[in-house]
Design an enzyme around this catalytic site. Structure first.
Site, mmCIF file in Angstrom:
data_model
loop_
_atom_site.group_PDB
_atom_site.id
_atom_site.type_symbol
_atom_site.label_atom_id
_atom_site.label_comp_id
_atom_site.label_asym_id
_atom_site.label_seq_id
_atom_site.Cartn_x
_atom_site.Cartn_y
_atom_site.Cartn_z
ATOM 1 N N SER A 64 56.228 34.473 31.343
ATOM 2 C CA SER A 64 54.787 35.472 31.714
ATOM 3 C C SER A 64 53.821 35.035 31.364
ATOM 4 C CB SER A 64 54.730 36.495 30.369
ATOM 5 O OG SER A 64 55.895 37.305 29.781
HETATM 6 N N1 SAH Z 1 58.565 35.701 26.151
HETATM 7 C C1 SAH Z 1 59.413 35.597 27.684
HETATM 8 C C2 SAH Z 1 59.455 36.352 28.366
HETATM 9 C C3 SAH Z 1 60.660 36.986 29.060
HETATM 10 S S1 SAH Z 1 60.321 38.385 30.231
HETATM 11 C C4 SAH Z 1 58.738 33.893 27.783
HETATM 12 O O1 SAH Z 1 57.710 34.392 26.725
HETATM 13 O O2 SAH Z 1 59.394 33.549 28.999
HETATM 14 C C5 SAH Z 1 61.413 39.086 29.419
HETATM 15 C C6 SAH Z 1 62.972 39.480 28.459
HETATM 16 O O3 SAH Z 1 63.196 40.574 28.504
HETATM 17 C C7 SAH Z 1 63.513 38.697 29.920
HETATM 18 O O4 SAH Z 1 64.071 37.603 29.671
HETATM 19 C C8 SAH Z 1 64.779 39.897 29.872
HETATM 20 O O5 SAH Z 1 66.029 39.465 30.472
HETATM 21 C C9 SAH Z 1 64.457 39.954 28.685
HETATM 22 N N2 SAH Z 1 65.013 42.158 27.961
HETATM 23 C C10 SAH Z 1 64.942 42.812 28.853
HETATM 24 N N3 SAH Z 1 65.389 43.979 27.954
HETATM 25 C C11 SAH Z 1 65.777 42.728 27.146
HETATM 26 C C12 SAH Z 1 66.638 44.112 25.599
HETATM 27 N N4 SAH Z 1 66.490 45.294 25.660
HETATM 28 N N5 SAH Z 1 66.401 42.858 24.882
HETATM 29 C C13 SAH Z 1 66.594 41.686 24.834
HETATM 30 N N6 SAH Z 1 65.822 41.100 25.722
HETATM 31 C C14 SAH Z 1 65.294 41.531 26.825
#
Ligand code: SAH
Length: 215
Positions: A64
């Protein structure tokens, strides 16, 4: 991977941009100033790590942008020792910010390779206490519940009921809510067993929160 004076300088600049954009919590800004975001990114994009932008992390997912990380973290109103569950470990960067703020961090990711990579980099960056799990965030972590705070970092098409159940009384959950191009940030506080209070905030764009896991 190493940190440099140049990157430290770029982080200072980034933090003043975030402050100018409305982030007020000094502890959140300090955490962002301290943590080498480029550790959590592919070396292809390393030079741009201190731009306020999201970047690809593989599997069609993104780290993000720092403003979004700061905004969500500020809404959590963390207290030292809070037990926090993050949904969507992704790169591990947001988890590091929470850990830097002295939360006890649990984080779930549905893509196995992202979860594995995040564990490695969190350890390398000095945040080895973060407990990172491979699994479906819609289910939360019943064995570790209840939590003081829950932070969803993907676009939730619904308010996940199982996560509401895993909040302590007076606990809060932050949810980028909705499908499509943009999501409204909402904060829900659990006031009693089945009594919740909802507040709404600004709009953001997140990758979708999806059911099931991908190995
Ligand atoms: N907090 C992260 C942002 C990553 S983007 C950072 O600091 O880099 C959001 C993430 O949520 C993605 O990696 C995606 O695979 C994950 N995601 C989506 N649905 C999910 C679920 N049901 N359970 C766990 N992770 C999930």
């Amino acid at each position: 991977m190493k940190d440099t004076f140049r990157y430290q300088g770029l982080r200072k600049r980034l933090v003043s941009e975030l402050a100018a954009a409305g982030i007020k919590d000094k502890k959140v800004l300090d955490a962002i100033e301290k943590i080498p975001r480029h550790y959590f990114m592919d070396s292809t994009f390393e030079e741009d790590a201190y731009e306020n932008k999201p970047f690809p992390i593989g599997r069609g997912q993104t780290i993000s942008n720092p403003y979004t990380v700061a905004y969500q973290t500020e809404l959590l109103e963390l207290k030292e020792g809070d037990k926090v569950l993050e949904i969507g470990t992704g790169s591990g960067y947001q988890a590091a910010v929470l850990a830097e703020l002295k939360a006890k961090v649990y984080s779930i990711e549905r893509h196995q390779p992202l979860s594995d990579q995040a564990k490695k980099v969190l350890e390398f960056a000095g945040y080895g206490d973060v407990q990172a799990f491979f699994g479906d965030g819609f289910a939360g972590l019943p064995l570790e519940a209840p939590f003081d705070k829950i932070l969803i970092t993907a676009a939730a098409p619904e308010i996940p009921n199982q996560l509401l159940q895993q909040l302590k009384i007076n606990g809060v959950i932050i949810i980028p809510f909705g499908e499509g191009d943009r999501q409204q940030m909402i904060r829900i506080k659990r006031l009693g067993n089945s009594d919740y209070e909802k507040e709404t905030f600004d709009y953001f764009t997140f990758v979708p929160m999806l059911k099931g896991v991908q190995d």
